[in-house]
Enzyme design. Structure first.
Site, PDB file in Angstrom:
ATOM      1  N   ASP A 181     -36.015  42.369 -28.527  1.00 36.30           N
ATOM      2  CA  ASP A 181     -36.704  43.522 -28.340  1.00 36.30           C
ATOM      3  C   ASP A 181     -38.410  42.956 -28.390  1.00 36.30           C
ATOM      4  O   ASP A 181     -38.758  41.787 -28.579  1.00 36.30           O
ATOM      5  CB  ASP A 181     -36.742  44.266 -29.999  1.00 36.30           C
ATOM      6  N   LYS A 182     -39.197  44.007 -27.763  1.00 39.02           N
ATOM      7  CA  LYS A 182     -40.632  43.560 -27.542  1.00 39.02           C
ATOM      8  C   LYS A 182     -41.177  42.864 -28.690  1.00 39.02           C
ATOM      9  O   LYS A 182     -41.915  41.876 -28.652  1.00 39.02           O
ATOM     10  CB  LYS A 182     -41.279  44.867 -27.265  1.00 39.02           C
TER      11      LYS A 182
END
Length: 355
Positions: A179-180
């Protein structure tokens, strides 16, 4: 025949509209820096005079006739960017009606997604490199693949600049993602044979991935547990994932082994081992245990102990090298925000013991 047209001799727009991402969501966020840069440049333009055949058509349909070599979604993006002028007026809606004799100018600007696969000189923390693969320690805040809202500044852009061979591979050799706002270790292939082999290793669950996570509330119950809860799209909120009942909702089996490292009065630090790799898996499973991650507001967490992003770090990565056959493992200590949060909540642990 569509209305007559002519082309300008302005500098050409490089590969305008030919990206395979062209049909994704194309509208640029208002005030986006890249949009502002595009606005300041001059691109190839197409001048058109609407004919009788276009009279009464919607503007977006007329555009598809005037500039047939580009997709309708790309042309709609130009409309949103103000790159289509009709009788000198920009900002018209796609549903606006065209009249015979209208004079239109279409600026063939490159959209953000048409530039998504350009190399960008972004520093990367390369933990390991050989001729077959790379191990990257991804920082929090970096998106892995270009996507709506993040068409540049991604790990993929950085890899294209780092390694010329990356351009020859699907997704620049990326075989899995974080995830970012999750930091930590990722493996990236440098050649197609290695990429295919890594994909098979991951599918066979032969890549060991371990994470450090900080959860809200003191840990209760057994010091080690295995969470077997299928994960699918949250039926009440399509922006989230959720633990779902497969008899009622689509989803996939998911298993996370979780071991308590240290407990505190306000929260806990745990060591997570993935057996599957579902979207947001650790975040969903920790929330299901009533221990949402610090600062993970999507799943019930809140900013705390100085954390402003979800407290999750890919700490350890291990697998048998798909070419050399050597058993290899890598370890990356978490960044300062997580170590500071552990100190703030007195979650003191010698993380090097997990290497």
């Amino acid at each position: 025949m569509p209305g007559t047209s002519s082309k300008s001799t302005s500098p050409p727009a490089d590969d305008v509209g030919f990206s395979h991402l062209e049909d994704a969501a194309l509208a640029s966020p208002e005030g986006d820096e890249e949009s502002a840069e595009v606005e300041s440049q001059t691109w190839e333009s197409r001048s058109v005079v609407a004919g009788i055949g276009e009279h009464g058509l919607r503007l977006d349909k007329a555009l598809a006739l005037w500039v047939p070599e580009f997709s309708r979604s790309y042309l709609q993006a130009l409309l949103l960017q103000g790159a289509v002028l009709v009788n000198g007026k920009a900002g018209l809606k796609p549903s606006a009606k065209v009249k015979a004799g209208d004079q239109a100018v279409v600026e063939l600007r490159p959209t953000q997604q048409s530039q998504a696969f350009l190399p960008q000189d972004i520093p990367l923390d390369v933990v390991y490199q050989d001729e077959h693969l790379l191990i990257i320690n991804k920082p929090a805040g970096m998106v892995v693949h270009p996507a709506p809202g993040n068409w540049s500044g991604t790990l993929l852009n950085a890899l294209l600049a780092l390694d010329p061979k990356a351009a020859l591979l699907p997704r620049a050799g990326i075989v899995h993602r974080l995830d970012k706002d999750t930091s930590g270790l990722m493996v990236v292939a440098r050649e197609r044979q290695t990429m295919d082999a890594l994909v098979k290793l991951i599918a066979a669950r032969d890549v060991r991935r371990n994470y450090l996570a900080l959860g809200h509330k003191p840990w209760q119950g057994a010091a080690q547990t295995s969470v077997n809860l299928p994960i699918g799209r949250d039926p009440r909120n399509r922006l989230r994932m959720a633990a779902v009942d497969l008899a009622q909702h689509p989803g996939k089996a998911a298993r996370t082994d979780i071991r308590l490292l240290v407990n505190g009065q306000q929260g806990c630090a745990v060591f997570c081992s993935l057996h599957t790799g579902r979207t947001h898996q650790i975040r969903v499973h920790m929330a299901s245990l009533q221990h949402p991650l610090l600062a993970d507001t999507l799943y019930g967490g809140a900013a705390a102990a100085g954390m402003e992003r979800q407290a999750l770090h890919a700490l350890r990565l291990a697998f048998v090298h798909p070419v050399t056959g050597q058993s290899m493992s890598w370890f990356a200590l978490p960044p300062a925000d997580i170590t500071s949060a552990m100190e703030n909540w007195d979650l003191r642990y010698n993380l090097a013991e997990l290497a």
